[in-house]
Design an enzyme around this catalytic site. Structure first.
Site, PDB file in Angstrom:
ATOM      1  CD  GLU A   1      -2.700  -1.078   2.588  1.00 41.99           C
ATOM      2  OE1 GLU A   1      -3.398  -2.076   2.818  1.00 41.99           O
ATOM      3  OE2 GLU A   1      -2.619  -0.108   3.356  1.00 41.99           O
TER       4      GLU A   1
ATOM      5  CB  CYS B   1       5.942  -5.475   9.321  1.00 44.96           C
ATOM      6  SG  CYS B   1       7.139  -4.717  10.446  1.00 44.96           S
TER       7      CYS B   1
ATOM      8  CB  SER C   1       6.884   3.939  16.053  1.00 46.95           C
ATOM      9  OG  SER C   1       6.756   4.335  14.714  1.00 46.95           O
TER      10      SER C   1
ATOM     11  CB  CYS D   1       0.471   1.002   7.173  1.00 44.93           C
ATOM     12  SG  CYS D   1       0.986   0.534   8.824  1.00 44.93           S
TER      13      CYS D   1
HETATM   14  N1  SAH Z   1       7.402   0.210  10.765  1.00 44.91           N
HETATM   15  C1  SAH Z   1       7.615   1.596  10.906  1.00 44.91           C
HETATM   16  C2  SAH Z   1       6.900   2.417   9.862  1.00 44.91           C
HETATM   17  C3  SAH Z   1       5.538   1.972   9.455  1.00 44.91           C
HETATM   18  S1  SAH Z   1       4.296   2.126  10.681  1.00 44.91           S
HETATM   19  C4  SAH Z   1       7.235   2.056  12.301  1.00 44.91           C
HETATM   20  O1  SAH Z   1       6.628   1.292  13.036  1.00 44.91           O
HETATM   21  O2  SAH Z   1       7.589   3.186  12.633  1.00 44.91           O
HETATM   22  C5  SAH Z   1       4.026   3.878  10.676  1.00 44.91           C
HETATM   23  C6  SAH Z   1       3.352   4.408  11.932  1.00 44.91           C
HETATM   24  O3  SAH Z   1       1.998   3.945  11.998  1.00 44.91           O
HETATM   25  C7  SAH Z   1       4.028   3.960  13.227  1.00 44.91           C
HETATM   26  O4  SAH Z   1       4.251   5.091  14.058  1.00 44.91           O
HETATM   27  C8  SAH Z   1       3.009   3.037  13.861  1.00 44.91           C
HETATM   28  O5  SAH Z   1       3.116   3.073  15.265  1.00 44.91           O
HETATM   29  C9  SAH Z   1       1.697   3.608  13.336  1.00 44.91           C
HETATM   30  N2  SAH Z   1       0.557   2.684  13.301  1.00 44.91           N
HETATM   31  C10 SAH Z   1       0.539   1.389  12.946  1.00 44.91           C
HETATM   32  N3  SAH Z   1      -0.726   0.888  13.025  1.00 44.91           N
HETATM   33  C11 SAH Z   1      -1.514   1.907  13.437  1.00 44.91           C
HETATM   34  C12 SAH Z   1      -2.911   2.036  13.712  1.00 44.91           C
HETATM   35  N4  SAH Z   1      -3.759   1.015  13.564  1.00 44.91           N
HETATM   36  N5  SAH Z   1      -3.355   3.236  14.115  1.00 44.91           N
HETATM   37  C13 SAH Z   1      -2.515   4.288  14.246  1.00 44.91           C
HETATM   38  N6  SAH Z   1      -1.210   4.240  13.997  1.00 44.91           N
HETATM   39  C14 SAH Z   1      -0.701   3.065  13.604  1.00 44.91           C
HETATM   40 FE1  SF4 Z   2       5.851  -3.156  11.578  1.00 47.78          FE
HETATM   41 FE2  SF4 Z   2       5.664  -0.531  12.068  1.00 47.78          FE
HETATM   42 FE3  SF4 Z   2       3.481  -2.115  12.084  1.00 47.78          FE
HETATM   43 FE4  SF4 Z   2       5.269  -2.335  14.047  1.00 47.78          FE
HETATM   44  S1  SF4 Z   2       3.999  -0.529  13.588  1.00 47.78           S
HETATM   45  S2  SF4 Z   2       4.318  -4.044  12.944  1.00 47.78           S
HETATM   46  S3  SF4 Z   2       7.138  -1.971  12.935  1.00 47.78           S
HETATM   47  S4  SF4 Z   2       4.751  -1.656  10.323  1.00 47.78           S
END
Ligand code: SAH
Ligand code: SF4
Length: 383
Positions: free
Chosen positions: A106, A144, A249, A368
């Site tokens: 995506e 991931c 994060s 995502c």
């Molecule tokens: N793997 C990396 C980048 C992709 S996730 C990371 O974790 O930083 C990008 C952001 O989306 C991260 O800050 C993660 O904590 C947040 N995220 C993931 N799932 C989410 C959700 N359901 N609601 C809000 N934020 C979310």
């Molecule tokens: Fe992977 Fe980022 Fe999702 Fe954690 S928040 S599972 S590191 S994509």
């Protein structure tokens, strides 16, 4: 370095048909050498592909007719296919890309400013000078490996790394799809599917191509990589003179809480992260973004806010609060508005730069991994 979850190598003995779309200078030079052409032509192809956005070899007026014909016969020019596009009421469009091996990822096109600090509350709040800016949210992996419990991508597990060409491909496919004018500035955020620092070499190869002066020439400070906290990767990134900006994060303020929702914290805990971020060489005015997902009853208490503020004071930081974007079966909920505001207020009273990221495209299965995962459950046999 090849990782166990990289794309499978082509079968031995089978002729490989190359795809030039997304290749950087090094790969293009090697391709040209295999055709008996000088390597300096790599810059011409890069310019045609990324700056001119030509999509057929016959358009490459900067190459000889003979070379164009040869490329036409021997080399593909195919960007990742967009197989689904979901426009949201806020102007953003979420795209599902189909890769050559059938896997899906995506990306999101947001026709407004999204800084490294995250998305601004609503389009009218965007300061004028940035209104012409487009932000693209990119994936770095199919799935991931990090297993964060609140994240739809995390629940898929890791399928494979994206190649550098597939990362560049997401950008070009979205620019072409939206008819992006060449002079319109672009921000990139690696906040889609995957852990970018888990795919370090391909990420940095894509970064080199995306910032290449012959191509899109995106300034490095306009590219932000978000990590769940791979301290070794952060250290490696800090050693590059030319590198993207960094977002961490955080999502938890005690080791006990953070380890429960982000298993990576059992390897690199909060103290290890604070140490590596404290050493991270920043340019003047640069700050590290701390992303913080607000999960009702888990991460949204005032004590969490105070601990987050203390963590953020240990190095130049800005905070981006992300109210949880709900998805089926996650078991988490979004805090109500009053609680989000109180949390934000606490940080702003502590004089920390803070913004709240409203979920872009929430009405189209926002965060995502959610679209691809929905598709998977509807068509379990397609992947
Ligand atoms: N793997 C990396 C980048 C992709 S996730 C990371 O974790 O930083 C990008 C952001 O989306 C991260 O800050 C993660 O904590 C947040 N995220 C993931 N799932 C989410 C959700 N359901 N609601 C809000 N934020 C979310
Ligand atoms: Fe992977 Fe980022 Fe999702 Fe954690 S928040 S599972 S590191 S994509």
């Amino acid at each position: 370095m090849t990782q166990a979850w990289d794309a499978p190598a082509p079968e031995a003995g089978k002729p490989v048909r190359h795809n030039a779309a997304g290749m950087g200078r090094v790969e293009l030079s090697a391709l040209l050498a295999s055709l008996g052409e000088p390597s300096w032509r790599a810059a011409q192809i890069l310019s045609g592909l990324l700056r001119q956005r030509w999509t057929r070899w016959e358009q490459f007026s900067n190459l000889s007719k003979a070379l164009r014909a040869r490329l036409e016969a021997e080399v593909d020019l195919a960007w990742p296919a967009i197989v689904q596009s979901h426009a949201s009421s806020d102007g953003s469009t979420k795209h599902v890309f189909q890769l050559a091996d059938g896997h899906q990822i995506e990306g999101v096109h947001m026709p407004y400013a999204v800084r490294g600090s995250g998305l601004r509350p609503t389009p009218p709040d965007i300061i004028e000078e940035e209104l012409d800016r487009v932000t693209l949210c990119l994936s770095s992996q199919v799935g991931c490996a990090m297993g964060c419990t609140f994240c739809a991508t995390g629940q898929m597990g890791i399928i494979r790394n994206l190649s550098a060409a597939e990362i560049v491909g997401q950008v070009m496919a979205m620019l072409l799809h939206h008819g992006h004018p060449p002079d319109r500035p672009i921000n990139l955020v690696f906040m889609g599917m995957g852990e970018p620092l888990h795919n370090f070499d391909h990420l940095m190869a894509a970064f080199a191509t995306l910032t290449d002066a012959e191509g899109l020439a995106i300034p490095p400070r306009r590219i932000t990589v978000s990590t769940s906290g791979l301290a070794s990767g952060i250290e490696r990134l800090g050693a590059f003179a030319k590198r993207p900006r960094l977002a961490l994060s955080l999502n938890g303020t005690t080791d006990e809480h953070r380890s429960r929702i982000m298993p990576v914290n059992r390897v690199w805990n909060l103290e290890a992260l604070a140490a590596v971020l404290g050493r991270f060489p920043l340019q003047s005015g640069e700050r590290i973004t701390l992303e913080y997902v607000l999960l009702k009853g888990h991460t949204d208490s005032q004590e969490d806010g105070r601990r987050l503020a203390a963590f953020a004071r240990r190095f130049p930081a800005k905070i981006n609060l992300i109210p949880f974007n709900p998805h089926e079966g996650s078991g988490f909920e979004t805090p109500d508005e009053a609680r989000i505001s109180a949390f934000c207020q606490l940080l702003s009273d502590a004089d920390l730069p803070v913004s709240v990221r409203r979920s872009r495209g929430q009405d189209v299965a926002g965060a995502c991994g959610q679209l691809v995962r929905e598709g998977q459950s509807r068509h379990p046999k397609t992947r």
